[in-house]
Structure formats: C-alpha cells, structure tokens
Design a protein around this motif. Structure first.
Motif, PDB file in Angstrom:
ATOM      1  N   ALA A   7       0.840  -1.194   0.000  1.00  0.00           N
ATOM      2  CA  ALA A   7       0.000   0.000   0.000  1.00  0.00           C
ATOM      3  C   ALA A   7       0.875   1.244   0.000  1.00  0.00           C
ATOM      4  N   PHE A  11       0.993   3.272   4.989  1.00  0.00           N
ATOM      5  CA  PHE A  11       0.740   1.863   5.299  1.00  0.00           C
ATOM      6  C   PHE A  11       1.634   0.929   4.494  1.00  0.00           C
ATOM      7  N   PHE A  29      -1.494  -3.858   3.507  1.00  0.00           N
ATOM      8  CA  PHE A  29      -1.452  -2.698   4.397  1.00  0.00           C
ATOM      9  C   PHE A  29      -0.746  -3.090   5.689  1.00  0.00           C
ATOM     10  N   CYS A  73      -8.859  -2.311  -1.837  1.00  0.00           N
ATOM     11  CA  CYS A  73      -7.836  -1.547  -1.114  1.00  0.00           C
ATOM     12  C   CYS A  73      -8.303  -0.140  -0.732  1.00  0.00           C
ATOM     13  N   LYS A  74      -9.084   0.540  -1.596  1.00  0.00           N
ATOM     14  CA  LYS A  74      -9.436   1.927  -1.267  1.00  0.00           C
ATOM     15  C   LYS A  74     -10.330   2.002  -0.031  1.00  0.00           C
ATOM     16  N   ARG A  77      -8.065   1.324   3.028  1.00  0.00           N
ATOM     17  CA  ARG A  77      -7.308   2.549   3.305  1.00  0.00           C
ATOM     18  C   ARG A  77      -8.191   3.587   4.016  1.00  0.00           C
TER      19      ARG A  77
END
Length: 342
Positions: A7, A11, A29, A73-74, A77
């Motif tokens: 990431a 992270f 992450f 992933c978004k 995050r």
C-alpha cells in the motif's frame, strides 16, 4: 496469480507494524494491532484467537502475520485512515463514503461509522441527489442520514428528483411517507403564513412584523408596504389573502405594491411544490421583482436591500417551521445517533 503489492504511505513496509491486512485486490497494508483493536471489536476478538485461527493458516510476510480481507484496497485505506490518530482526509465521493460505512459496520467500528456518516451529511451528493441518499440510508437504517436527506429533497421539485437504481431499496410505505412528509411541510408553511406566523417571533412590538420590517436596525418599514400610494410603477394596490396584519383579525390586511404581490404569489406557489427556506433564497423570482420595482424611483431606492433582508428572515422562519414537522417512518437496523429524532 498477481503478487501482492504494498500500500501507499503511511501503510507501506516502512511503517511501524505488527500485522498486515491484505485487500481483495492484493494490496498489503502494514498496520498496528493496537489501533485496529481499539477501533473495532471484531479485530479485537480476532487478535485474541490462536495464531492458526486468526490469520488463515499462518501466512506471513517476513515475520508479520497476514489477514486476508474481502474488501478492495481503497476501502481498507479509508478505514485505516479513520482509525489512526490525526484528522483523516475527507472522502469526496459519496459512493465511497457509503461503501466504507458498510465496511465499518461489518467490522463494528462505531466511531468510524459516526465520522463517515457526518461526512455523508456534508457530501455534495446530499444536495445534488438527496432521494438516492435517502434510499440508501433507509435501506441500511441510518436514521440521522435518512432524515437529513428527506429534508434536502424538499429543495427539489418532485419531477426533478433524479432516478437511481438505489430507489429499489425503498418500500412502498417508505416512499409514501416521504412524499406525505413533503405535503405536510407545505401545509404547515401555509398555516403559519395565514395565522401565527405573521408576527415575527423574535420581537414583541406591533411594528416588528416579518412582512412589515426587518430585524436590521437600518431598515424601517419595507418599501413595498402600500399604505400611502408611494409606488409609481403601478397605481393598483393588492391585499393578498394569505397576509393579515393581525393573526386574529381577518379584516385587517397587509397591503402591498403590485410588483411585490406578484413576487409573493409566485413564491407561495414555489413553496407549495418545494417547502424549504432555500426556495426563498433563490434569486430567480426576486430578480424579476426587482426589475419591476426599478420602474418606480421610490421603490428602486431600497427594494434590493429590503428584499434581501426579507428573503433571509423569511427563509429562517420557514426552516424553523419545517423543522417542527417530523418524518413519520420506521427504520430497520437503525444505528444509534445523538439526535435521530430531529
């Protein structure tokens, strides 16, 4: 199979970490268990399990255990940024906020959910497409968001509310209650205008009527009050049936210039369709009125300033009236809020 990638900061592998969260699209992450456990009872319970049960068979990167998650992933995050100390960046896209709230619910991140729902209230989508946000909030039981979105739908004519697939989330009774709410708001405004609402509640003196004069000390009586025939744009004087100088005496009327009465008549029609203070602040109707007022030298002198004051104070009064009308609807799976009944 694509190899996992790190990431972006903060992270990545340079971060201080004792766990790796791997997203569904293969992004690692590097995170701290302590922050995750503090924010999420699900992660807290997960970290208390034996190693073989909590990390999918003991997969590691270096010495760090890996937990594979089902989210992209978004959204991972977004969650982490709202878990860690500091002020998280605002998520601009309403769809991303909604999905992140759902993920936060899954991991029982109560404080994160609250932060994200606050962001959703301030999202441009709340103004642009409130019916869609209402449908999503109704579906998930986000009562505070749903009630706020219902209020925002009042700013838009029903024929101009855009379609969205999320409307399938609404039940027939839910949609009925929403439009009943709109009707009751419009009716309440009319009742207020024709009875007790004529007297400005912030003042006690007879002269301080919301239709007569402003709270602005520099404004005496509004220029459109036609008691002495001052207006030269038209000799006619109109006594509008919705306005009375005294709420208990139907024989005492507010008289006004024809240009203002035309403006006010059109405004009443707009408020019937869109019962919201924001409609009063719209410049389209008032610009037409000011054009008409400019034909009279007496009216032209103060019309702009007086009408601006009138619009501001009437909008505030209407919003107060509408705030007293409650959307009568049942929410399922409601999230607790501090003022969900508002």
């Amino acid at each position: 199979m694509e190899l996992p990638r790190e990431a972006d900061t903060p992270f990545n592998s340079s971060a201080r970490a004792d766990i790796i969260l791997r997203s569904s699209d293969n992004v690692d992450f590097y995170a701290m268990k302590s922050f995750l456990a503090f924010a999420s009872s699900v992660f807290e319970s997960m970290f208390s399990l034996p190693q073989s049960q909590k990390d999918g068979g003991g997969q590691t990167v270096g010495s760090l255990p890996v937990i594979e998650l089902q989210e992209e992933c978004k959204f991972i995050r977004n969650l982490l940024l709202h878990c860690y100390p500091g002020v998280p960046p605002v998520i601009e896209d309403a769809d991303d906020i909604i999905t992140t709230i759902v993920v936060a619910e899954k991991y029982a991140m109560d404080d994160v959910q609250k932060q994200l729902r606050t962001e959703l209230l301030a999202s441009p989508a709340m103004t642009r497409d409130p019916l869609r946000i209402f449908a999503v909030a109704f579906h998930h039981g986000w009562e505070e968001v749903a009630r706020f979105a219902a209020r925002k739908t009042l700013d838009i004519h029903v024929t101009e509310l855009p379609f969205s697939p999320e409307l399938d989330y609404l039940t027939g009774s839910g949609l009925y209650r929403l439009f009943e709410y709109r009707y009751r708001c419009a009716r309440r405004i009319r009742q207020w205008m024709s009875t007790t609402g004529i007297s400005n509640p912030d003042f006690s003196q007879d002269k301080s009527r919301i239709w007569y004069s402003s709270r602005d000390a520099s404004t005496d009586e509004y220029i459109w009050r036609e008691e002495h025939g001052q207006c030269k744009s038209d000799s006619a004087v109109f006594a509008h049936p919705s306005l009375r100088a005294h709420p208990d005496d139907r024989s005492v009327r507010v008289t006004a210039t024809t240009w203002w009465t035309a403006y006010f008549t059109a405004l009443l029609a707009r408020l019937d369709a869109c019962p919201s203070g924001n409609i009063v602040l719209d410049n389209n109707l008032s610009d037409e009125a000011l054009t008409a007022a400019s034909r009279c030298r007496t009216c032209a002198r103060d019309a702009h300033r007086h009408l601006d004051n009138f619009k501001k104070e009437l909008a505030e009064a209407i919003d107060k009236v509408v705030s007293e009308v409650v959307l009568e609807i049942q929410f399922s799976n409601c999230q607790p809020t501090e003022d969900s009944g508002k």
